[in-house]
Design a protein around this motif. Structure first.
Motif, PDB file in Angstrom:
ATOM      1  N   GLU A 125       0.825  -1.205   0.000  1.00 51.00           N
ATOM      2  CA  GLU A 125       0.000   0.000   0.000  1.00 51.00           C
ATOM      3  C   GLU A 125       0.866   1.264   0.000  1.00 51.00           C
ATOM      4  N   SER A 126       1.944   1.260   0.746  1.00 52.60           N
ATOM      5  CA  SER A 126       2.836   2.411   0.805  1.00 52.60           C
ATOM      6  C   SER A 126       3.439   2.713  -0.563  1.00 52.60           C
ATOM      7  N   VAL A 127       3.897   1.684  -1.268  1.00 55.76           N
ATOM      8  CA  VAL A 127       4.462   1.877  -2.604  1.00 55.76           C
ATOM      9  C   VAL A 127       3.363   2.284  -3.589  1.00 55.76           C
ATOM     10  N   ALA A 128       2.199   1.646  -3.503  1.00 56.72           N
ATOM     11  CA  ALA A 128       1.087   1.971  -4.404  1.00 56.72           C
ATOM     12  C   ALA A 128       0.666   3.430  -4.257  1.00 56.72           C
ATOM     13  N   ARG A 129       0.727   3.954  -3.065  1.00 55.12           N
ATOM     14  CA  ARG A 129       0.354   5.354  -2.811  1.00 55.12           C
ATOM     15  C   ARG A 129       1.249   6.315  -3.593  1.00 55.12           C
ATOM     16  N   ARG A 130       2.493   5.934  -3.844  1.00 59.87           N
ATOM     17  CA  ARG A 130       3.447   6.791  -4.559  1.00 59.87           C
ATOM     18  C   ARG A 130       3.489   6.473  -6.056  1.00 59.87           C
ATOM     19  N   THR A 131       2.722   5.466  -6.498  1.00 59.78           N
ATOM     20  CA  THR A 131       2.789   4.985  -7.882  1.00 59.78           C
ATOM     21  C   THR A 131       1.566   5.424  -8.675  1.00 59.78           C
ATOM     22  N   GLU A 132       1.819   6.076  -9.811  1.00 61.70           N
ATOM     23  CA  GLU A 132       0.739   6.593 -10.648  1.00 61.70           C
ATOM     24  C   GLU A 132       0.087   5.538 -11.532  1.00 61.70           C
ATOM     25  N   ARG A 133       0.895   4.699 -12.198  1.00 65.45           N
ATOM     26  CA  ARG A 133       0.326   3.884 -13.272  1.00 65.45           C
ATOM     27  C   ARG A 133       0.475   2.371 -13.102  1.00 65.45           C
ATOM     28  N   THR A 134       1.681   1.865 -12.822  1.00 67.30           N
ATOM     29  CA  THR A 134       1.929   0.422 -12.904  1.00 67.30           C
ATOM     30  C   THR A 134       2.649  -0.093 -11.672  1.00 67.30           C
ATOM     31  N   MET A 135       2.141  -1.192 -11.132  1.00 63.54           N
ATOM     32  CA  MET A 135       2.811  -1.912 -10.043  1.00 63.54           C
ATOM     33  C   MET A 135       3.275  -3.255 -10.596  1.00 63.54           C
ATOM     34  N   ILE A 136       4.530  -3.599 -10.295  1.00 63.31           N
ATOM     35  CA  ILE A 136       5.107  -4.877 -10.722  1.00 63.31           C
ATOM     36  C   ILE A 136       5.589  -5.601  -9.469  1.00 63.31           C
ATOM     37  N   ILE A 137       5.083  -6.825  -9.283  1.00 63.66           N
ATOM     38  CA  ILE A 137       5.444  -7.635  -8.122  1.00 63.66           C
ATOM     39  C   ILE A 137       5.999  -8.959  -8.632  1.00 63.66           C
ATOM     40  N   THR A 138       7.183  -9.328  -8.159  1.00 62.94           N
ATOM     41  CA  THR A 138       7.769 -10.636  -8.475  1.00 62.94           C
ATOM     42  C   THR A 138       8.072 -11.342  -7.162  1.00 62.94           C
ATOM     43  N   GLU A 139       7.625 -12.592  -7.071  1.00 61.80           N
ATOM     44  CA  GLU A 139       7.850 -13.406  -5.874  1.00 61.80           C
ATOM     45  C   GLU A 139       8.025 -14.866  -6.268  1.00 61.80           C
ATOM     46  N   ILE A 140       8.454 -15.672  -5.316  1.00 64.45           N
ATOM     47  CA  ILE A 140       8.601 -17.114  -5.525  1.00 64.45           C
ATOM     48  C   ILE A 140       7.225 -17.732  -5.725  1.00 64.45           C
ATOM     49  N   TRP A 141       7.119 -18.610  -6.715  1.00 65.64           N
ATOM     50  CA  TRP A 141       5.858 -19.288  -6.986  1.00 65.64           C
ATOM     51  C   TRP A 141       5.823 -20.608  -6.219  1.00 65.64           C
ATOM     52  N   ASN A 142       4.789 -20.794  -5.420  1.00 67.61           N
ATOM     53  CA  ASN A 142       4.580 -22.022  -4.662  1.00 67.61           C
ATOM     54  C   ASN A 142       3.261 -22.624  -5.127  1.00 67.61           C
ATOM     55  N   PRO A 143       3.306 -23.590  -6.061  1.00 67.79           N
ATOM     56  CA  PRO A 143       2.072 -24.121  -6.638  1.00 67.79           C
ATOM     57  C   PRO A 143       1.169 -24.831  -5.621  1.00 67.79           C
ATOM     58  N   THR A 144       1.719 -25.223  -4.473  1.00 65.66           N
ATOM     59  CA  THR A 144       0.888 -25.908  -3.477  1.00 65.66           C
ATOM     60  C   THR A 144      -0.131 -24.976  -2.831  1.00 65.66           C
ATOM     61  N   LEU A 145       0.032 -23.664  -3.017  1.00 64.44           N
ATOM     62  CA  LEU A 145      -0.918 -22.709  -2.430  1.00 64.44           C
ATOM     63  C   LEU A 145      -2.219 -22.608  -3.210  1.00 64.44           C
ATOM     64  N   GLY A 146      -2.254 -23.133  -4.426  1.00 62.95           N
ATOM     65  CA  GLY A 146      -3.484 -23.122  -5.212  1.00 62.95           C
ATOM     66  C   GLY A 146      -3.687 -21.836  -5.980  1.00 62.95           C
ATOM     67  N   GLU A 147      -4.949 -21.617  -6.377  1.00 66.80           N
ATOM     68  CA  GLU A 147      -5.287 -20.509  -7.280  1.00 66.80           C
ATOM     69  C   GLU A 147      -5.854 -19.290  -6.566  1.00 66.80           C
ATOM     70  N   GLY A 148      -6.235 -19.396  -5.300  1.00 68.72           N
ATOM     71  CA  GLY A 148      -6.917 -18.306  -4.601  1.00 68.72           C
ATOM     72  C   GLY A 148      -5.975 -17.206  -4.154  1.00 68.72           C
ATOM     73  N   PRO A 149      -6.533 -16.128  -3.593  1.00 68.80           N
ATOM     74  CA  PRO A 149      -5.730 -15.018  -3.068  1.00 68.80           C
ATOM     75  C   PRO A 149      -5.175 -15.370  -1.685  1.00 68.80           C
ATOM     76  N   VAL A 150      -4.067 -16.108  -1.674  1.00 66.14           N
ATOM     77  CA  VAL A 150      -3.563 -16.731  -0.449  1.00 66.14           C
ATOM     78  C   VAL A 150      -2.129 -16.278  -0.159  1.00 66.14           C
ATOM     79  N   CYS A 151      -1.829 -16.128   1.132  1.00 62.72           N
ATOM     80  CA  CYS A 151      -0.442 -15.999   1.561  1.00 62.72           C
ATOM     81  C   CYS A 151      -0.239 -16.973   2.721  1.00 62.72           C
ATOM     82  N   MET A 152       0.979 -17.484   2.854  1.00 54.30           N
ATOM     83  CA  MET A 152       1.290 -18.480   3.875  1.00 54.30           C
ATOM     84  C   MET A 152       2.466 -17.989   4.702  1.00 54.30           C
ATOM     85  N   LEU A 153       2.296 -17.991   6.034  1.00 53.76           N
ATOM     86  CA  LEU A 153       3.363 -17.622   6.953  1.00 53.76           C
ATOM     87  C   LEU A 153       4.342 -18.786   7.053  1.00 53.76           C
TER      88      LEU A 153
END
Length: 161
Positions: free
Chosen positions: A64-92
């Motif tokens: 949210e902090s970065v998005a507040r300063r960003t006008e047009r495009t957000m790019i996020i790259t992270e490790i893909w863990n296919p065991t998490l499935g297709e939903g909007p999920v994060c795992m601690l």
């Protein structure tokens, strides 16, 4: 292990300054609280978080902090863990007895599509790719989410709340 990790991060910082000097870069470095980037930092066309949020205790707040300063495009790259499935999920990841301080989370691409949608970035695209990790002598699968504000909302006067 915490001291060893801190020493490794210092090497990353040193490499930034080395390349900055070698390439005579004009890039400015702003060191601030990433959860509360000040308005004085200005507005940017693109916000990029490349394998950063998995290391943060409060990933949505940082996003949210970065998005507040960003006008047009957000790019996020992270490790893909296919065991998490297709939903909007994060795992601690950390748990009692785990001696590490550098990785907190795994996410699904849909987590960022949903989170960025809430923040006004509603046009989304996802790609999967691999990255060589020499220290571990392996290939790591990553995902990249590119989310844009609709043209009608991407103006220099837009300030998400």
């Amino acid at each position: 292990w915490r001291q060893e990790f801190t020493a490794e991060i210092q090497k990353v910082r040193n490499s930034f300054w080395y390349v900055h000097h070698q390439k005579q870069s004009r890039v400015r470095l702003l060191e601030t609280d990433p959860y509360a980037i000040p308005a004085a930092a200005g507005q940017f066309d693109v916000g990029l978080l490349a394998s950063v949020l998995l290391h943060c205790r409060r990933p949505f707040d940082l996003l949210e902090s970065v998005a507040r300063r960003t006008e047009r495009t957000m790019i996020i790259t992270e490790i893909w863990n296919p065991t998490l499935g297709e939903g909007p999920v994060c795992m601690l990841l950390p748990h009692q007895g785990m001696k590490q301080v550098h990785t907190w989370w795994h996410f699904t691409p849909q987590f960022f599509i949903s989170a960025l949608g809430i923040l006004g970035f509603t046009e989304a695209r996802v790609s999967l790719h691999t990255q060589r990790q020499p220290a571990e002598n392996r290939e790591v699968t990553l995902f990249t989410v590119v989310c844009k504000r609709p043209e009608s909302q991407a103006t220099s006067t837009h300030r998400p709340r």
